[in-house]
Write an enzyme that holds these catalytic residues in place. Sequence first.
Site, PDB file in Angstrom:
ATOM      1  N   ASP A 438      77.202  24.586  45.215  1.00  0.00           N
ATOM      2  CA  ASP A 438      75.866  24.146  45.640  1.00  0.00           C
ATOM      3  C   ASP A 438      75.944  23.260  46.887  1.00  0.00           C
ATOM      4  O   ASP A 438      77.031  22.770  47.269  1.00  0.00           O
ATOM      5  CB  ASP A 438      75.228  23.369  44.465  1.00  0.00           C
ATOM      6  CG  ASP A 438      73.727  23.511  44.395  1.00  0.00           C
ATOM      7  OD1 ASP A 438      73.113  23.848  45.417  1.00  0.00           O
ATOM      8  OD2 ASP A 438      73.159  23.263  43.304  1.00  0.00           O
ATOM      9  N   ASP A 500      65.433  28.507  43.727  1.00  0.00           N
ATOM     10  CA  ASP A 500      65.233  27.752  42.490  1.00  0.00           C
ATOM     11  C   ASP A 500      63.900  28.113  41.849  1.00  0.00           C
ATOM     12  O   ASP A 500      63.600  27.645  40.751  1.00  0.00           O
ATOM     13  CB  ASP A 500      65.261  26.242  42.777  1.00  0.00           C
ATOM     14  CG  ASP A 500      66.680  25.706  42.804  1.00  0.00           C
ATOM     15  OD1 ASP A 500      67.606  26.458  42.436  1.00  0.00           O
ATOM     16  OD2 ASP A 500      66.870  24.542  43.194  1.00  0.00           O
TER      17      ASP A 500
END
Length: 673
Positions: A438, A500
């Site tokens: 990430d 997301d």
Amino acid sequence: MTQFLTLHGTAVSLILELPEGEAPLWRYWGRRLPDGVALQPIRASRPTPSFSLDFDQPLSLFPGLGVGWFGESALLAHRAGRDWTFQATSSAVEQDGQTATMWLTDDVAKIAVAITLNLDSQSDVLTVSTTLTNLGDAILDVQWLAAGVVPLPGDACEVHSFGGRHNDEFVPITDQLTRSTWRRENRRGLTSHACFPGAIVAAAGATYGAQLAWSGNHRQSIEWIDDGRFQWQMGEWLAPGEIWLAAGESITTPEMLATCGIDANAVAQNFHSAIRQRITWPGGKMKPRPVHLNTWEGFYFNHDEAALMELADAGAAVGIERFVLDDGWFAGRNDDTSSLGDWWTDTAKYPNGLRPLAEHVTGLGMEFGLWVEPEMVNPDSALYRAHPDWALATPGRPGITARNQLVLDMAKPEVSDYLFDKIAALLKDLPITYLKWDHNRDLTTAGAQPRYHKQVEAAYALMARLRAAFPHVEIEACAGGGGRIDAGIIRHTHRFWTSDNIDAVSRVSIQRGFLQFMPPEVMGSHIGASPAHATGRSQSMDFRGAVALPGHFGVELDVRKLDERDRTKLAEWIATYKAHRDRMHHGKVWQGDGDDGLLWQAHGDADGILLFVYRVAPQSHRHAPLVRLSMLDPKRRYGIDGIEYGGAWLVQHGLSLPPLKAETSLMIEVTAL
Ligand code: DGJ
């Protein structure tokens, strides 16, 4: 006699004119020409217009500033205010099959340039990159160096690019091409949610596409030029002072990938083919993309070992193949305010380390994956307390946090060694076959001298080092969802976390943008909870399943909490995915808009397709529109739900569909008989 260099792909050709001692001139890039086109030098066919230089300067492969080219230059550089012009004084060309290298030297500015072009005949994608070498004695300050310059025809009229933000990636932007310059730039330090590094250009009879293989700042421009064509430049956006080349030093740009075809689907298919060639899979070959279960939205930071083991049991029972333990597993990480950098297991949550959970997962026949965010540090962490100087900073400026975190100075060898050691220890100790990597913020204070470029190179180098040491491990590129989706990082990774936002309505358009540049097998797409956490909207399990299905499919909810009906449906969608993933992940993709807001996409080839029809908003026509399946062979016959159709009927007339309610879908198998 003037020479020409021609490269033919399957459906694309390019021609460069090679005048003695000059940069090659762009004569053609577009849909394939027949072999052996007879060409005259460009200057022989166009007289000098009024109020023009006596030496005609057509668009070259590397247009330079200050010596008669008035358009955008491929290079902006100087040595303390001198040597700011560029014009090749000598040139040479080397061709090796589908690859050509152009060597340009400017004896006045003391600069050498090597431009490499490869036209891959499998994908029809032209890959261009440029290396610049400082042949002078003093430092050369480089402000702009185009990775590539390609021509577009004068009838190019519309450019489609993509903007967005966290939770809303790949927002389509359409601009008209005029005599003004069209430009998009990204200065966020990573690929960004806000500005995908690529675009699609529509012209009469052809569509063009390009994307930059780079995970940092970027810039592209399309400029109308004097002969009525356009030039398209793409490269890394450089901050002032970022690239100072000492005597003899070189810099190589990222690669620009460019292609064209009959329409945007042809461009997407070419990109898919090129991206597939860039991925290096463990074992040399892509295995069927395993169904994921990601813990993030089901658990967030609330890691409870026993509950996670139950989740693994519930996941295995519905057919999950890879369990990915997301954020929250490492020392002291109970929310997003602390602990990034402290890459060892939180023994408060996992008293015996991660091994019991990892072995529980693998014991159920699933792979075990782990989330990391190596490039980041929280000020509240053991790492920061020990090494505050490892955070990227600009002297005199406050360290600006985002999500409470700072960025590590990755180009410092001690930083990358630390990260390598910490991640390697986990990979050695545990049966991990997957890392979700990430990067949850944009870059701001990026060094005393800007280090954006170095940061990207160092991240790539760390990934490469880990992959060399642990070749069985796959990596997912994530940056708060789709903040780092590009053709550069895919050389080191195997999947993108697309967004997301897992709301299926939002995902329909996000995934359409993604598929314009990247193939479906690297598009992370999950069934999330209902209501969706990002939007609050509720959708049926069937709609969520159909939207997630064509990508690299997964589940991101607490499977234990599903009622019996949804759990059964989830298991059915997982089984459907397993039955169709080979076709979806090896074939071509076509996307289309029916009338009345109906969206469809097809995966496969002329032997058969899997057709997905999505209705995101209510129908306004009385009857559902027809979907024309132009990818089918008009001469063959096809079966759909036991009914036989002529190919020509489906191609020219189209398939009739039943009416659909909003937020519903159809999945239709079309099989050649
Ligand atoms: C952002 C990612 O996109 C999410 O999927 C999740 O991994 C969180 N970070 C964890 O902090």
